[in-house]
Enzyme design. Structure first.
Site, PDB file in Angstrom:
ATOM      1  N   ASN A 258       0.787  -1.245   0.000  1.00  0.00           N
ATOM      2  CA  ASN A 258       0.000   0.000   0.000  1.00  0.00           C
ATOM      3  C   ASN A 258       0.816   1.292   0.000  1.00  0.00           C
ATOM      4  OD1 ASN A 258       0.692  -0.629   2.624  1.00  0.00           O
ATOM      5  ND2 ASN A 258      -1.317  -0.177   3.504  1.00  0.00           N
TER       6      ASN A 258
ATOM      7  N   GLU B 117       4.462  -4.786  12.113  1.00  0.00           N
ATOM      8  CA  GLU B 117       3.543  -3.652  11.927  1.00  0.00           C
ATOM      9  C   GLU B 117       2.360  -4.208  11.148  1.00  0.00           C
ATOM     10  OE1 GLU B 117       3.900  -0.587  13.064  1.00  0.00           O
ATOM     11  OE2 GLU B 117       5.977  -0.602  13.737  1.00  0.00           O
TER      12      GLU B 117
ATOM     13  N   CYS C 270      -3.350   0.913   7.142  1.00  0.00           N
ATOM     14  CA  CYS C 270      -3.522   0.144   8.387  1.00  0.00           C
ATOM     15  C   CYS C 270      -4.270   0.942   9.448  1.00  0.00           C
ATOM     16  CB  CYS C 270      -2.164  -0.295   8.894  1.00  0.00           C
ATOM     17  SG  CYS C 270      -0.957   1.021   8.835  1.00  0.00           S
TER      18      CYS C 270
HETATM   19  P1  NAD Z   1       0.472  -9.223   3.135  1.00  0.00           P
HETATM   20  O1  NAD Z   1       0.643  -9.753   4.513  1.00  0.00           O
HETATM   21  O2  NAD Z   1      -0.322 -10.014   2.165  1.00  0.00           O
HETATM   22  O3  NAD Z   1       1.895  -9.000   2.444  1.00  0.00           O
HETATM   23  C1  NAD Z   1       2.892  -8.218   3.041  1.00  0.00           C
HETATM   24  C2  NAD Z   1       4.234  -8.777   2.617  1.00  0.00           C
HETATM   25  O4  NAD Z   1       4.369 -10.089   3.144  1.00  0.00           O
HETATM   26  C3  NAD Z   1       4.412  -8.889   1.103  1.00  0.00           C
HETATM   27  O5  NAD Z   1       5.734  -8.586   0.761  1.00  0.00           O
HETATM   28  C4  NAD Z   1       4.124 -10.352   0.850  1.00  0.00           C
HETATM   29  O6  NAD Z   1       4.775 -10.860  -0.288  1.00  0.00           O
HETATM   30  C5  NAD Z   1       4.698 -10.969   2.107  1.00  0.00           C
HETATM   31  N1  NAD Z   1       4.159 -12.290   2.423  1.00  0.00           N
HETATM   32  C6  NAD Z   1       2.940 -12.804   2.129  1.00  0.00           C
HETATM   33  N2  NAD Z   1       2.856 -14.077   2.563  1.00  0.00           N
HETATM   34  C7  NAD Z   1       4.034 -14.365   3.149  1.00  0.00           C
HETATM   35  C8  NAD Z   1       4.571 -15.514   3.775  1.00  0.00           C
HETATM   36  N3  NAD Z   1       3.862 -16.628   3.896  1.00  0.00           N
HETATM   37  N4  NAD Z   1       5.840 -15.449   4.268  1.00  0.00           N
HETATM   38  C9  NAD Z   1       6.560 -14.306   4.162  1.00  0.00           C
HETATM   39  N5  NAD Z   1       6.116 -13.187   3.564  1.00  0.00           N
HETATM   40  C10 NAD Z   1       4.866 -13.216   3.074  1.00  0.00           C
HETATM   41  O7  NAD Z   1      -0.101  -7.741   3.291  1.00  0.00           O
HETATM   42  P2  NAD Z   1      -0.507  -6.706   2.153  1.00  0.00           P
HETATM   43  O8  NAD Z   1      -1.795  -7.142   1.557  1.00  0.00           O
HETATM   44  O9  NAD Z   1       0.632  -6.415   1.246  1.00  0.00           O
HETATM   45  O10 NAD Z   1      -0.723  -5.412   3.060  1.00  0.00           O
HETATM   46  C11 NAD Z   1      -1.885  -5.198   3.747  1.00  0.00           C
HETATM   47  C12 NAD Z   1      -1.739  -5.460   5.226  1.00  0.00           C
HETATM   48  O11 NAD Z   1      -0.631  -4.741   5.730  1.00  0.00           O
HETATM   49  C13 NAD Z   1      -2.948  -4.942   5.990  1.00  0.00           C
HETATM   50  O12 NAD Z   1      -3.289  -5.852   6.991  1.00  0.00           O
HETATM   51  C14 NAD Z   1      -2.445  -3.642   6.599  1.00  0.00           C
HETATM   52  O13 NAD Z   1      -3.115  -3.227   7.733  1.00  0.00           O
HETATM   53  C15 NAD Z   1      -1.029  -4.003   6.886  1.00  0.00           C
HETATM   54  N6  NAD Z   1      -0.224  -2.786   7.030  1.00  0.00           N
HETATM   55  C16 NAD Z   1       0.238  -2.433   8.257  1.00  0.00           C
HETATM   56  C17 NAD Z   1       0.959  -1.254   8.412  1.00  0.00           C
HETATM   57  C18 NAD Z   1       1.509  -0.825   9.733  1.00  0.00           C
HETATM   58  O14 NAD Z   1       2.403   0.019   9.749  1.00  0.00           O
HETATM   59  N7  NAD Z   1       1.029  -1.333  10.841  1.00  0.00           N
HETATM   60  C19 NAD Z   1       1.194  -0.448   7.306  1.00  0.00           C
HETATM   61  C20 NAD Z   1       0.695  -0.845   6.068  1.00  0.00           C
HETATM   62  C21 NAD Z   1       0.002  -2.023   5.935  1.00  0.00           C
END
Ligand code: NAD
Length: 482
Positions: A160, A256, A290
């Site tokens: 995002n 996060e 988030c």
């Molecule tokens: P996601 O968890 O699908 O992916 C995030 C990252 O993790 C990507 O690089 C993805 O390739 C990787 N990933 C996915 N499966 C994995 C696995 N099994 N092992 C290791 N890595 C893996 O999340 P998204 O859809 O990209 O982002 C949305 C989420 O992120 C929402 O829940 C949002 O709230 C959260 N978010 C949190 C913050 C914060 O600062 N707290 C900021 C932005 C987004």
């Protein structure tokens, strides 16, 4: 019109790009119209391990000894380069993530600030003196601490904010003298590579920042289980984050994760200002932030008045092409993501919710949506909706509002709107979140504030100074003066 992939990138390990040979490719498509924007050539597990080897070597041979003024200078130069080329990044963010140009400008501006905070932070990493004679027998001794870099940091980032959230990990890591292996989100891997190129141009030693391209399931375990990795820093969904923490074993981990941010509005609040802040905070990045405004608790006496303002504000937003300067809300990241949001809204309606505005989807575009008559058990309330969907609920007393806001296993940011500062502070103390805004919506974030969730929303803090602390280790040194 883009006929073929404009950007083609492999992984970057020790300064070399890996894209030859037979390898898995992932297309990067524009969320708005599905046009092909780029493709990435994925790394194998063996190459991911090689990236850690490179990062480990470069840490020992170069980064560990690179003086603070050099690290600071590299970060400052990267900030300057990003500022010079900001238009290119703003356009790319619109194409890659679907965020409107106005929001992209905000992300780039924040990214520049993160680099500048990190540049300043690199010069002020220090320990403290401990007055040893405070303890019996500590007389005639001097004690102090020093801070040292950790070594290899593995950073895994979401789609995002592919520029700013990558920087929230990479910039403090470099400020502290660590090396990084970054696995960016495969949906938005292009901005991270263009950022990498700026670091390279700014003089960051080869191998200090490495990028491995690929999916999380393909590379995640290899990256987080390698014993040479000293910290895993992950931003993304809770499901993945908590699983990675288990896999990471004894390593230091920052998570996060997501939330379903509560925002509470009292009858004495400035309702116009609150309505604007809440709707903007619910639709920014199409609700895919988030700390997007999700749950809105409104004091009974002003419920109808505020809901009217929220609905009319939401209706006035222009949804469409993120490259159009007049667009307020762009597409969601994929059609699947938009379809999932639509299903959650439909499910809420079958459970008794009322759509006050929006609720419809056109491809990846999801209209700003406000739901009334919701209950705390509905997914749109109790889980992270991650779409431009706000749920409005009534409360009578302060006590009730706090209980409703805390009725969640997530807790990242909250907002409280009231002119009564004593009440606002009382509530801020009792909300179970990592941060609270008073007379601002939950979505607000500055890049130097301590930022991180409680409960299932994560562990650890980002915000440049706090991330630098987490990416260094403090060592105590004591001297017996004899
Ligand atoms: P996601 O968890 O699908 O992916 C995030 C990252 O993790 C990507 O690089 C993805 O390739 C990787 N990933 C996915 N499966 C994995 C696995 N099994 N092992 C290791 N890595 C893996 O999340 P998204 O859809 O990209 O982002 C949305 C989420 O992120 C929402 O829940 C949002 O709230 C959260 N978010 C949190 C913050 C914060 O600062 N707290 C900021 C932005 C987004």
């Amino acid at each position: 019109m883009i006929a073929q992939a404009t950007y083609q990138f492999g992984s970057f390990i020790n300064g070399h790009e890996l894209k030859s040979g037979v390898r898995k490719r992932i297309e990067v498509r524009m969320p708005y119209d599905g046009q092909l924007l780029g493709e990435i050539f994925c790394a194998t597990k063996t190459e991911a391990t090689q990236a850690i080897t490179a990062a480990d070597e470069v840490f020992r041979t170069t980064m560990k000894a690179l003086p603070a003024h050099r690290r600071s200078e590299i970060l400052r130069r990267t900030a300057d380069l990003l500022e010079e080329r900001s238009d290119k990044f703003v356009n790319l963010l619109a194409m890659e993530t679907g965020k409107p140009l106005r929001e992209g400008r905000g992300e780039v501006d924040r990214a520049i600030q993160v680099l500048r905070f990190a540049s300043e932070g690199a010069k002020t990493i220090h320990g403290e003196e401990i007055p040893l004679d405070s303890a019996h027998g500590g007389e005639n001794r001097i004690g102090f601490t020093r801070r040292f870099p950790l070594g290899v940091v593995v950073a895994i980032t979401p789609f995002n904010f592919p520029l700013n959230l990558v920087l929230h990990k990479v910039a403090p890591a470099i400020a502290a003298g660590n090396t990084v292996v970054l696995k960016p989100a495969e949906k938005t891997p292009i901005s991270p590579v263009l950022l990498y190129q700026l670091f390279e141009e700014a003089g960051l030693p080869a191998g200090a920042l490495n990028i491995v391209m690929g999916t999380g399931p393909d590379l995640g375990e290899t990256l987080v289980t390698d014993a040479r990795v000293q910290r895993v820093t992950f931003t993304g969904s809770g499901l993945v984050g908590w699983k990675l923490k288990e896999l990471a074993g004894h390593k230091k981990v920052t998570l996060e994760l997501g939330s379903n941010a509560p925002n509470i509005v009292f009858e004495d609040a400035d309702l116009d200002a609150a309505a604007t802040a809440l709707v903007n905070g619910g639709v920014v990045t199409s609700g895919q932030a988030c700390i997007s405004v999700q749950r809105v608790y409104i004091q009974n006496s002003v419920y109808d008045a505020l809901v009217g303002k929220l609905v009319s504000r939401a209706k006035g937003l222009k949804v469409g092409n993120p490259l159009d300067e007049t667009t307020d809300v762009g597409p969601m990241i994929t059609e699947d993501a938009a379809r999932r949001a639509e299903e959650w809204v439909k499910e809420a309606v079958t459970q008794g919710a009322t759509v006050l505005t929006g609720g419809t989807r056109h491809g990846t575009l999801f209209e700003p949506t406000i739901l009334g008559d919701v209950t705390s058990e509905m997914k749109v309330v109790c889980q992270e909706v991650f779409a431009p969907v706000l749920s409005v609920m009534r409360f009578e007393t302060e006590e009730e509002a706090i209980a409703m806001a805390n009725q969640s296993d997530l807790g990242l940011h909250a907002g409280v709107f009231t002119k009564d500062i004593s009440r606002a502070l009382r509530i801020a103390d009792r909300l179970e979140t990592g941060g609270v805004w008073i007379n601002d919506a939950s979505v607000r974030r500055f890049d130097h504030i301590p930022y991180g969730g409680v409960k299932m929303s994560g562990i650890g803090k980002e915000g440049v100074r706090y991330a630098i602390e987490e990416m260094t280790q403090e060592k105590f040194i004591g001297i017996n003066l004899g």
